[in-house]
Design a protein around this motif. Structure first.
Motif: not given
Ligand SMILES: [Fe+2]
Ligand SMILES: [Fe+2]
Length: 429
Positions: A247, A279, A282, A356, A360
């Motif tokens: 990611e 991100e 992640h 996560d 999002e």
């Molecule tokens: Fe993500």
């Protein structure tokens, strides 16, 4: 104007007009340095440096938001707060990403700009009344404390990377420091840059790279998705974690937007900074899960900028379009994986998916706002159509590499198989 230097009674005197002008220059310094870091992030190859930038871009956006809000508190006209009054300071800051190396870029931000910001805020507080100007004191204490934390994080990763005696690095440090000093420093007032410092400002403008940089010590691949379907739950765990680790492109995309689009409403930068950090978190979740399983990034599995490789030449806004379209399936996908990981007793992976998924939901609304800003001519229907189109092109792009055997994944499949075999032998399965 009230002037502290003539004050004989030890009162701390600074009028609101002076304070608001100084606050605005601090805001612009922090905001533009954050935009430099966002612009450089996709180019940064060194993995610890890339992670550091993402985290600090988010923190700096929080700091800039406080400074902006305080500037406006101090009767500064809203319409002027984003104007380019401090032209000479801004002309220097926008050249920071032209640093020739990752090391030199980090040096300019962490050894020149940030220490100077701390010095300026400290000095400001020494001449500021803690009652009259109390909100500034509270904001600055937090900002100074958190920049201190950032500098410690920087030093801890740089101790093995940076050679303080490297003549190029020393020269760069002097060049940036000299240019900053010449324009009036962080405090201002803004002034004409002297001829010695002019060479820095005359450097060609920084351009975003065509591909996100990856650590030069890593093996390369063309795509991040394995051409082989998972054959058991362990391989499913690995597949999800590799997907997470990759990611990084999704961190690079909002970072690139922050740099590419000047003069956007502040909220768009503020949201993109958080998006960029999320991100990277992640990606780090994936790397950490794989480390626990004995798999090393760039050695046993790839981390590649494949989305950028496929679409970057169309412009950063098409990467945004793809990211937003793919994220729309994120919450459902992450909820499904959370459930499955709980059933299979992989609670760490379940928790990664849970957090996560929470992030999002925010990204989807940031994506809508950014898409409206960069494709103002598109209707909602056209945005949906274009999103579907680019997502299907992306699927085809990967599918073709798998079908044609041009994925570059073989080396990783072999290494993963060997690691999994060792893991299963050691656990006596
Ligand atoms: Fe993500
Ligand atoms: Fe996201």
């Amino acid at each position: 104007m009230l002037d502290n230097s003539t004050n004989k009674t030890n009162l701390k005197l600074r009028d609101v007009e002076t304070a608001s002008k100084m606050m605005r220059r601090y805001y612009r310094t922090v905001k533009e340095t954050m935009r430099d870091m966002a612009g450089y992030l996709p180019k940064m190859c060194w993995w610890p440096g890339k992670k550091l930038l993402a985290r600090h871009i988010w923190m700096d956006a929080l700091h800039a938001d406080m400074l902006r809000s305080r500037t406006l508190d101090l009767r500064y006209p809203r319409v002027d707060v984003e104007d380019n009054d401090d032209v000479h300071l801004l002309s220097i800051l926008e050249k920071l990403p032209t640093a020739p190396t990752d090391e030199q870029f980090l040096i300019s931000v962490y050894e020149v700009i940030k220490p100077e910001i701390v010095k300026s805020l400290t000095k400001y507080l020494q001449n500021s009344d803690p009652l009259d100007d109390a909100p500034t004191h509270l904001y600055f204490r937090r900002i100074m404390d958190e920049i201190g934390m950032q500098l410690e994080e920087y030093q801890s990763i740089m101790k093995d990377f940076h050679d303080a005696t490297n003549p190029e690095a020393v020269k760069w440090n002097r060049l940036v420091g000299g240019a900053l000093n010449s324009c009036g420093g962080i405090d201002g007032p803004d002034r004409q840059i002297d001829p010695l410092a002019a060479s820095f400002v005359e450097r060609p403008a920084y351009e975003l790279p065509l591909e996100g940089g990856r650590d030069t010590s890593w093996e390369k691949a063309v795509v991040q998705v394995s051409p082989r379907a998972a054959r058991n739950f362990t391989e499913e765990q690995i597949r999800v974690a590799i997907d997470h680790a990759n990611e990084v492109w999704a961190s690079e995309t909002p970072a690139a937007l922050i740099w590419e689009y000047k003069n956007m409403p502040w909220e768009l930068y503020f949201w993109a900074a958080r998006w960029c950090y999320d991100e990277m978190r992640h990606a780090t979740m994936g790397v950490e899960r794989l480390t626990v399983m004995g798999l090393e990034v760039g050695v046993d599995y790839p981390m590649v900028p494949d989305h950028w490789r496929a679409f970057r030449e169309r412009g950063v806004k098409y990467l945004l379009l793809l990211l937003h379209r793919l994220e729309q399936g994120g919450p459902i996908g992450k909820a499904k994986w959370k459930k499955k990981f709980i059933e299979m007793n992989d609670l760490a992976a379940a928790q990664d998916c849970d957090y996560d998924w929470a992030d999002e939901s925010g990204h989807i609304s940031y994506g809508v706002a950014w898409l409206k800003a960069v494709f103002p001519e598109w209707s909602k229907e056209q945005t949906i159509d274009e999103g579907n189109k680019i997502a299907s092109e992306w699927g085809e792009w990967i599918g073709n590499h798998h079908k044609n055997g041009t994925h570059g994944y073989e080396i990783f499949l072999d290494r993963m198989d060997r690691k999994m075999e060792a893991l299963s032998n050691s656990s006596g399965k």
